[in-house]
Write an enzyme that holds these catalytic residues in place. Structure first.
Site, PDB file in Angstrom:
ATOM      1  N   HIS A  23      56.186  55.233  74.421  1.00  0.00           N
ATOM      2  CA  HIS A  23      55.209  55.166  75.518  1.00  0.00           C
ATOM      3  C   HIS A  23      54.728  56.573  75.897  1.00  0.00           C
ATOM      4  CE1 HIS A  23      57.701  51.455  76.332  1.00  0.00           C
ATOM      5  NE2 HIS A  23      56.489  50.930  76.392  1.00  0.00           N
ATOM      6  N   GLN A  55      52.656  36.441  78.635  1.00  0.00           N
ATOM      7  CA  GLN A  55      52.813  36.710  77.208  1.00  0.00           C
ATOM      8  C   GLN A  55      54.237  36.429  76.718  1.00  0.00           C
ATOM      9  OE1 GLN A  55      51.646  40.855  77.973  1.00  0.00           O
ATOM     10  NE2 GLN A  55      53.109  41.445  76.409  1.00  0.00           N
TER      11      GLN A  55
END
Lengths: 288, 288
Positions: free
Chosen positions: B41, B65
């Site tokens: 990230h 999701q």
């Protein structure tokens, strides 16, 4: 207040102009249309004028909201006349996207709105709101308006777009505009130009029957009975078919239980008149 | 370059700050995440820093999701540690939407991407990309970035988001960032922290097997045979199951005919290692 609107046909032109106006702090009001403009559209444009410094009107006959067998090819295209009318209203920019710029060969994204988009129109035009949601989302992302105006004539469409905008967090304020009617109460529609004089007289009975039906519901009639009576009245008047006469809750378009109404609602009708499908709707102002 | 990022939890706070930055002409780069941040990230954040004056990172574990039975509840939440890491990278704003602000009770809109989103992950997580497309669209509309960064680790997701953005005409530039790997080549993932030392050693064989497979394809091996060999090698290494080992076209992720590759492609793998599902992918650099 006639001005010469800018006509943009490409996203590049549109973006350039938008950047200039945004840079000056101008707010933008947007009226998406399929052209064939009449007084109904122009009433939306006048409302838009009051809401922002700049008014953009798009003209695009969106193929994805027509089903096979519907009037996509026959749908009236009157760009020169449309542009004149919009100039007379002081519209700043007319966006006429090139047809092949909207959906490319790789396009693979669909948007589906449930809830308010269920039933009514969807029972008869199953993919209609999918097409509307997609083109409206695309146009909104291209134009990035602060405010967008839609007519209450397409009441379920307006509710669907409100849902879409809220669900996807689009930073756009949706405003509904009252239905524009001719002197006999017929809701203005680009498809009215398909009528001859005799058919027009017949079509004009739709609103009378609808307002009578709403009034009887307001006076406490059983809604199922009142709706059935209205449908029969349409057939008696010479309509060839009635897709629906339904009363729904005012905002979320929830199906209402039969019986007597106890809160404000909306009466929605779709019926066929000499080969033209007409829709109309009106408030049913029951006191809470 | 440690700063104290602004932490926004409401759209009102976010909008206020965005308006200020936009008013100063600052461009905004956006990195959406589900938190549990690792070097992967942070490599996206560093790329974002180079692309715009302001960097916004969102942290939201998106329920839509996750399928029933997946690790939604167990998914690591490490907000304090995440915020420190982002502060050290000079992030300007961390957007942590309140969970109940994302999907309200009336929510009724779905987005479906076909094409690139077909097969691979979708064969095993049928609603995954629907959830991703929806949350990404919502976050994009809330943050309205100029640029958004996604990792190539989720290669099919990156391709799906590129498709979504192009199809809906979102005015956002999508940038893919290379996969960050540990010293043994294991693609960094928030789920790697589920592993003990023994499982980690096993997991690290995935990338070796993948790169070997890609190399044999580059040298002219039959792609179906090479993929089968890689799947068998994973099972031999102790992986409990292989969801797919597939080579696809580089950009549109088209299924390629078997035989020998004659153009650049992408090799994608998903396999299960001691209860954790791992995905990885790499280029297959066949010369045209």
């Amino acid at each position: 207040m006639t001005t010469t609107p800018i006509i943009s046909r490409t996203q590049r032109e549109l973006r350039g102009q938008l950047a200039e106006w945004r840079g000056s702090g101008d707010r933008i009001a947007f009226v998406p249309t399929m052209g064939a403009l009449h007084e109904g559209h122009l009433s939306l444009v006048r409302l838009a004028r009051k809401k922002a410094e700049r008014v953009i009107v798009s003209i695009f006959v969106n193929p994805t909201q027509f089903a096979p067998g519907e009037d996509l090819e026959a749908y009236p295209r009157t760009e020169a006349a449309d542009s004149e009318k919009l100039a007379a209203e002081g519209v700043d920019l007319i966006y006429i996207p090139l047809p092949n710029s909207m959906y490319n060969a790789h396009h693979a994204t669909a948007i589906k709105v449930g809830g308010v988009a269920t039933g009514l129109e969807t029972d008869h035009r199953p993919t209609f709101f999918d097409g509307v949601a997609l083109v409206v989302t695309k146009l909104f992302n291209r134009v990035q308006p602060d405010v967008a105006i839609f007519g209450e004539k397409d009441y379920q469409q307006l509710a669907t777009i409100r849902r879409l905008v809220e669900d996807l967090d689009m930073p756009i304020h949706i405003i509904g505009a009252p239905i524009a009617r001719d002197e006999y109460g017929l809701a203005l529609s680009s498809r009215n130009q398909y009528f001859n004089a005799q058919s027009l007289a017949k079509a004009r009975q739709l609103n009378t029957i609808m307002f009578d039906c709403a009034e009887s519901m307001e006076r406490g009639a059983n809604v199922d009975r009142a709706a059935e009576d209205a449908a029969q009245a349409l057939l008696d008047a010479g309509f060839s078919g009635v897709d629906y006469v339904q009363v729904r809750s005012k905002n979320s378009l929830t199906v209402l239980e039969g019986g007597v109404l106890n809160k404000p609602a909306r009466l929605l009708i779709a019926a066929h008149c000499d080969g033209v499908r007409l829709i109309d709707n009106c408030a049913v102002n029951v006191k809470k």
